[in-house]
Design an enzyme around this catalytic site. Structure first.
Site, PDB file in Angstrom:
ATOM      1  N   ARG A 117      25.831  18.691  39.489  1.00 53.14           N
ATOM      2  CA  ARG A 117      27.033  18.372  40.259  1.00 53.14           C
ATOM      3  C   ARG A 117      27.506  19.654  40.915  1.00 53.14           C
ATOM      4  NH1 ARG A 117      32.696  16.120  37.616  1.00 53.14           N
ATOM      5  NH2 ARG A 117      34.071  16.577  39.385  1.00 53.14           N
ATOM      6  N   SER A 167      30.973  26.085  44.450  1.00 48.26           N
ATOM      7  CA  SER A 167      29.761  25.583  45.086  1.00 48.26           C
ATOM      8  C   SER A 167      28.577  26.513  44.864  1.00 48.26           C
ATOM      9  CB  SER A 167      29.996  25.393  46.588  1.00 48.26           C
ATOM     10  OG  SER A 167      30.976  24.404  46.817  1.00 48.26           O
ATOM     11  N   ASN A 168      27.393  25.925  44.893  1.00 49.69           N
ATOM     12  CA  ASN A 168      26.133  26.660  44.818  1.00 49.69           C
ATOM     13  C   ASN A 168      25.977  27.467  43.528  1.00 49.69           C
ATOM     14  OD1 ASN A 168      25.459  25.781  47.503  1.00 49.69           O
ATOM     15  ND2 ASN A 168      26.844  27.375  48.276  1.00 49.69           N
ATOM     16  N   ARG A 169      26.675  27.013  42.477  1.00 48.96           N
ATOM     17  CA  ARG A 169      26.628  27.695  41.173  1.00 48.96           C
ATOM     18  C   ARG A 169      27.168  29.123  41.225  1.00 48.96           C
ATOM     19  NH1 ARG A 169      26.424  23.149  39.994  1.00 48.96           N
ATOM     20  NH2 ARG A 169      25.014  22.126  38.511  1.00 48.96           N
ATOM     21  N   LEU A 170      27.909  29.456  42.263  1.00 45.51           N
ATOM     22  CA  LEU A 170      28.550  30.768  42.369  1.00 45.51           C
ATOM     23  C   LEU A 170      29.971  30.640  41.843  1.00 45.51           C
ATOM     24  CD1 LEU A 170      27.198  31.992  45.830  1.00 45.51           C
ATOM     25  CD2 LEU A 170      26.411  32.623  43.534  1.00 45.51           C
TER      26      LEU A 170
END
Length: 226
Positions: A20, A200-203
């Site tokens: 997610r 977002s983007n696992r950042l």
């Protein structure tokens, strides 16, 4: 290792593809409190407002005598600048582990807000006066349950618990129930906080609080790489 039978797993679901993307909020140094207890209070209030299921549920991790980690979910029952309080049976597995190594880690997960809080610290017992007051505030059934259960001990079947409960209900009929001597509260005094906000983007945003030096009471805020 043999594969699980198809009857126990949905072959249409690839667990590795479950993901997610988080995008609800951000966590910046400019919008957090300088005091981590105030920051936790702020986030906890938002979790209540968002109607998070069991917002006070937290993972408690302790250490076994062999040095292995052990974790379970317990409920936070109070917090202030002294620490975070939960209650349990002193003779339970966690109680025995705490007695041998009074260090612990806590984790709160508030999925609805895409947030996590990690806390590390040392554990002490709350005062008997505080424990007595909280015990008397519990529902009567929970008070009886504290006497019924030899927490973490093996039993033959559930009927043992039900029989004990029936006997105690009769013994204390019309009378107040005292706090068991083997049951009370623990307080985790933090030395480390980490506030995590999904991005977002696992950042993800990760801000931690710790003391600059062992003798410095002031908290230092640092950003950690996700």
């Amino acid at each position: 290792m043999s594969a699980l039978p198809s009857s126990t797993a949905n072959p249409s679901i690839d667990i590795g593809e479950l993901r997610r993307d988080y995008s609800r909020q951000m966590l910046l140094e400019s919008n957090v409190e300088s005091d981590p207890f105030l920051q936790f209070q702020h986030w906890f209030a938002q979790a209540l407002e968002a109607q998070v299921i069991e917002p006070n549920a937290m993972t408690l991790a302790t250490v076994t005598p062999e040095g292995r980690p052990a974790a379970r979910i317990v409920l936070l029952k109070g917090f202030d600048e002294r620490g975070f309080v939960f209650y349990s049976n002193f003779q339970s597995r966690k109680g025995r582990e705490i007695a041998q190594n009074p260090a612990a880690a806590l984790v709160f997960w508030w999925g609805e807000l895409e947030r996590q809080v990690r806390i590390e610290g040392s554990i002490t017992l709350v005062s008997e006066t505080e424990a007595d007051a909280y015990f008397q505030s519990r529902p009567r059934g929970s008070q009886l349950g504290a006497w019924v259960s030899d927490q973490s001990q093996a039993i033959a079947d559930r009927s043992i618990l039900e029989e004990r409960l029936q006997h105690l209900e009769q013994d204390y009929r019309g009378a107040s129930i005292p706090r068991p001597p083997h049951w009370g509260g623990y307080r985790v005094a933090p030395i480390y906080f980490e506030f995590w906000q999904g991005r977002s983007n696992r950042l993800h945003d990760r801000l931690c609080y710790r003391h600059a030096t062992a003798s410095d009471p002031a908290w230092k805020v640092e950003r950690l790489s996700p």
